[in-house]
Write an enzyme that holds these catalytic residues in place. Structure first.
Site, short mmCIF file in Angstrom:
data_model
loop_
_atom_site.label_atom_id
_atom_site.label_comp_id
_atom_site.label_asym_id
_atom_site.label_seq_id
_atom_site.Cartn_x
_atom_site.Cartn_y
_atom_site.Cartn_z
N GLU A 428 2.34 35.69 -48.52
CA GLU A 428 3.42 34.84 -47.99
C GLU A 428 3.92 35.36 -46.63
OE1 GLU A 428 6.30 33.50 -50.85
OE2 GLU A 428 4.78 33.32 -52.39
C1 LIG Z 1 -2.81 38.56 -55.31
C2 LIG Z 1 -2.93 37.56 -54.21
C3 LIG Z 1 -2.42 36.28 -54.39
C4 LIG Z 1 -2.55 35.34 -53.37
N1 LIG Z 1 -2.13 34.05 -53.59
C5 LIG Z 1 -2.41 33.09 -52.66
C6 LIG Z 1 -2.15 31.71 -52.93
O1 LIG Z 1 -1.63 31.34 -53.98
N2 LIG Z 1 -2.51 30.81 -51.99
C7 LIG Z 1 -3.07 31.17 -50.80
O2 LIG Z 1 -3.37 30.30 -49.99
N3 LIG Z 1 -3.29 32.47 -50.51
C8 LIG Z 1 -2.99 33.43 -51.42
N4 LIG Z 1 -3.26 34.75 -51.15
C9 LIG Z 1 -3.73 35.12 -49.85
C10 LIG Z 1 -2.71 35.88 -49.04
O3 LIG Z 1 -1.70 35.02 -48.60
C11 LIG Z 1 -3.47 36.58 -47.90
O4 LIG Z 1 -4.03 37.74 -48.48
C12 LIG Z 1 -2.63 36.90 -46.73
O5 LIG Z 1 -2.33 35.73 -46.04
C13 LIG Z 1 -3.34 37.83 -45.76
O6 LIG Z 1 -4.60 37.36 -45.46
P1 LIG Z 1 -5.89 38.32 -45.54
O7 LIG Z 1 -5.80 39.07 -46.82
O8 LIG Z 1 -7.10 37.55 -45.28
O9 LIG Z 1 -5.62 39.36 -44.39
P2 LIG Z 1 -5.98 39.21 -42.83
O10 LIG Z 1 -5.32 38.01 -42.26
O11 LIG Z 1 -7.42 39.39 -42.64
O12 LIG Z 1 -5.21 40.48 -42.29
C14 LIG Z 1 -5.64 41.83 -42.56
C15 LIG Z 1 -4.61 42.76 -41.96
O13 LIG Z 1 -4.50 42.49 -40.57
C16 LIG Z 1 -3.16 42.14 -40.23
N5 LIG Z 1 -3.19 41.11 -39.19
C17 LIG Z 1 -3.79 39.90 -39.24
N6 LIG Z 1 -3.58 39.22 -38.10
C18 LIG Z 1 -2.84 40.01 -37.31
C19 LIG Z 1 -2.27 39.87 -36.01
N7 LIG Z 1 -2.41 38.77 -35.28
N8 LIG Z 1 -1.54 40.90 -35.52
C20 LIG Z 1 -1.35 42.03 -36.24
N9 LIG Z 1 -1.85 42.21 -37.47
C21 LIG Z 1 -2.58 41.22 -38.01
C22 LIG Z 1 -2.53 41.65 -41.52
O14 LIG Z 1 -1.12 41.79 -41.53
C23 LIG Z 1 -3.20 42.55 -42.54
O15 LIG Z 1 -2.54 43.79 -42.58
C24 LIG Z 1 -3.15 35.71 -52.16
C25 LIG Z 1 -3.65 37.00 -51.98
C26 LIG Z 1 -3.56 37.91 -52.99
C27 LIG Z 1 -4.17 39.27 -52.79
#
Ligand SMILES: Cc1cc2nc3c(=O)[nH]c(=O)nc-3n(C[C@H](O)[C@H](O)[C@H](O)COP(=O)(O)OP(=O)(O)OC[C@H]3O[C@@H](n4cnc5c(N)ncnc54)[C@H](O)[C@@H]3O)c2cc1C
Length: 601
Positions: A428
């Protein structure tokens, strides 16, 4: 040319796409509210004094439900068993549905309880200290699943069709994330194509980590609906799980939240009627972001419950466990952690109650800043609080509740709570993304006035004109940021808190000056100075937290609240001074270069 206020011409294609999509989905209202005034160096305390008190009739309505919820949770649910087995028993689904826990905010005319945002947040507090899995189930369903977006953007027909089912216990979910789409929705692949007769869309793609999807009857799905004019347009759809072509590919498992019904969902040529578009076509990300604005309050609310439970366990242990001749709570290292736990609980609760009250006062209130700051601060505090409670409990903190129970010891579940809460700073809106989101909003007033000066896409005449009018504005604005004024404090405020809030005013003016200096110094490169921006955001968030805690303690008036608020103020002001002192001195650039060289870039 994009209509973005920010010059994107010097960015890579991927950066430009991400930024332009984020910009086009922003709420473009001018910022207002107390949090925004902190960034402007002009906090008007009269907007937060008196602290909004929940109206008595609303409180009573909430109490009836909360009492049922507490009784059910303590008598009919076993969070350790849910964690151990990775399943939520049917009886728990049924019991929660019976008391209306799936429709807390859904209006009564659609079969819900029709409770306020404040009461919904209070319910999340109760859940958050008890069971992360149940918190996630109810929150993913109500805060981001069907109810919240439909309440804001749904048509009457959509509300009539879906909300009664949601209120009765029909689980829903929200699907945005894909393998390539985490924090960056510009890379979205899931696509919806309008049929030639205009009656339906054909949806194809795969969504990752969709919480509740294994139990859901319907999802909100974000998909690309590109047109030649808007190649990156996204749209939000209601997709029913029993539609042909919808399939759960696999259930996902995590470090904590073992009973999360989270999966990969595949859509193969799914026919979605046009009536199922939520909000405007092409404005899906706006639906998602607006939903999250309010939805985001739930996570810090759950963290209040987590911190409350952690504090309870930590106090019980610290006042009875004797090591080195005295109770461990008498050792300063442990006492400091106890004070921080109490402070973090009180402060997070103040952020959540204040933001919830804003929503209750006006459903269209602009809570962008307050909700994001509550999410950022509260989820970090929740994680740190669980971590320090584990430390206070020593080896027993690391031991599972089942194992403690088997040995005849108090089965404090901090090991489970710590695993379960770790995700809160990631989903979120991760902490990093919250920093960027808040920084973007904080810079907006300055960008509106001055971005065109630095925008190489604009004519010289426009840039010169902007420079003149911005120059005039800042010639009046800037000197005020040195004037030691504080407005809106009640006369009978506790002396120490009054002094602290005058300091908040002066630190806020320093923040406003620093933001302007940074913009002048770095120009459009400021966007890349993420660590600097994060510090500025953290300073503002501390100032907000100090202010709201002081206002709430003044309203409550009891000794413990006042003492806690004074501690929050002292600690927060020290933190702000440290953060200011790091600007220009911390080795941000060296760290960046080191990381790039380690990555071979
Ligand atoms: C248990 C769980 C439940 C979830 N439930 C849902 C759900 O119901 N629906 C849904 O749609 N999604 C869901 N998600 C997805 C969740 O919202 C994402 O994991 C989250 O948005 C981060 O995306 P990512 O894991 O791909 O990380 P990435 O976007 O790949 O980021 C990896 C790291 O890089 C950082 N980062 C990324 N971009 C930047 C930037 N521009 N500048 C600085 N730092 C950056 C991030 O903060 C993070 O630390 C869930 C995930 C989990 C693990």
């Amino acid at each position: 040319m994009s209509d973005s206020i920010i010059d994107t011409t010097k960015m890579s294609e991927g950066q430009r796409a991400a930024l332009e999509l984020a910009e086009s989905s922003r709420d473009t209202r001018e910022l207002s509210g107390f949090a925004a005034s902190i960034f402007d160096g002009a906090p008007d305390f009269s907007t937060i004094f008196p602290f909004p008190v929940q109206p008595e009739d609303d409180r009573k309505k909430g109490n009836v439900f909360l009492q049922k919820l507490r009784t059910f949770l303590s008598g009919k649910t076993d969070p350790d068993a849910i964690d151990r087995e990775g399943e939520i028993p049917d009886s728990v689904f049924e019991g929660l549905a019976e008391m209306g826990a799936f429709g807390i905010k859904i209006p009564q005319k659609y079969g819900g309880l029709g409770l306020s945002q404040t009461n919904y947040s209070r319910a999340a507090m109760v859940l958050g200290g008890h069971c992360g899995n149940l918190t996630a189930l109810l929150s993913a369903h109500q805060s981001i699943g069907l109810p919240q977006p439909l309440l804001v953007f749904g048509t009457d027909a959509q509300k009539e069709k879906y909300l009664p089912q949601c209120a009765k216990g029909g689980v829903s979910a929200f699907a945005l994330t894909e393998k390539e789409v985490g924090s960056d929705p510009a890379r979205m692949k899931t696509e919806a194509v309008l049929s030639e007769d205009g009656t339906h869309y054909t949806l194809s793609g795969e969504k990752l980590w969709c919480t509740n999807s294994l139990k859901a009857f319907a999802l909100i799905v974000m998909a690309r609906t590109a047109t030649p004019e808007k190649p990156r347009a996204t749209t939000a759809f209601i997709v029913e799980m029993n539609q042909p072509g919808v399939e759960i590919v696999t259930r996902c498992h995590f470090m904590g939240l073992k009973a999360l019904y989270n999966g990969v969902v595949r859509f193969t040529d799914v026919k979605v009627p046009v009536e199922n578009v939520v909000g405007d076509v092409g404005k899906g990300l706006k639906v998602a972001l607006t939903t999250l604005n309010t939805g985001r309050i739930t996570l810090p609310a759950a963290c209040v419950g987590l911190l409350d439970r952690s504090l309870e366990m930590a106090l019980a242990w610290s006042s009875t466990r004797v090591q080195w001749g005295q109770e461990i709570g008498k050792h300063a290292a442990i006492a400091g952690k106890l004070a921080d736990l109490a402070a973090d609980k009180f402060a997070t609760e103040s952020l959540v109650l204040y933001t919830s009250a804003l929503v209750d006062a006006d459903k269209n209130a602009d809570i962008r800043m307050e909700a994001a700051m509550a999410k950022l601060w509260g989820t970090e505090a929740g994680w740190k609080g669980a971590d320090s409670t584990m430390q206070i409990k020593g080896g027993r903190g690391y031991e599972t509740a089942d194992s403690l129970r088997n040995r005849g010891e108090t089965p404090d579940p901090i090991e489970r709570l710590l695993r379960d809460c770790r995700i809160n700073t990631i989903f979120e809106g991760s902490t990093e993304i919250m920093h960027l989101f808040i920084a973007r909003e904080a810079l907006d007033p300055h960008l509106r006035r001055g971005a065109a000066v630095l925008d190489s896409r604009k004519d010289f005449a426009i840039r010169a004109q902007t420079a003149i009018s911005a120059g005039f504005f800042y010639s009046l604005w800037y000197p005020k940021k040195y004037l030691p004024t504080t407005s809106g404090l009640p006369n009978d405020l506790d002396t120490e808190l009054a002094r602290a809030l005058r300091k908040v005013s002066s630190l806020s003016r320093k923040l406003a000056r620093t933001i302007l200096h940074s913009m002048a110094r770095y120009g459009s490169a400021l966007e890349k100075k993420q660590l600097l921006l994060a510090r500025l955001v953290d300073i503002a968030t501390e100032l907000l937290t100090i202010s709201l805690s002081a206002s709430r303690a003044y309203a409550l008036g009891d000794k413990e609240s006042l003492e806690t608020a004074r501690y929050i103020a002292r600690r927060g002001i020290t933190r702000c001074k440290t953060l200011f002192s790091e600007n220009g001195k911390a080795p941000d650039g060296a760290g960046y270069r080191l990381a790039q060289s380690l990555m071979g870039k």
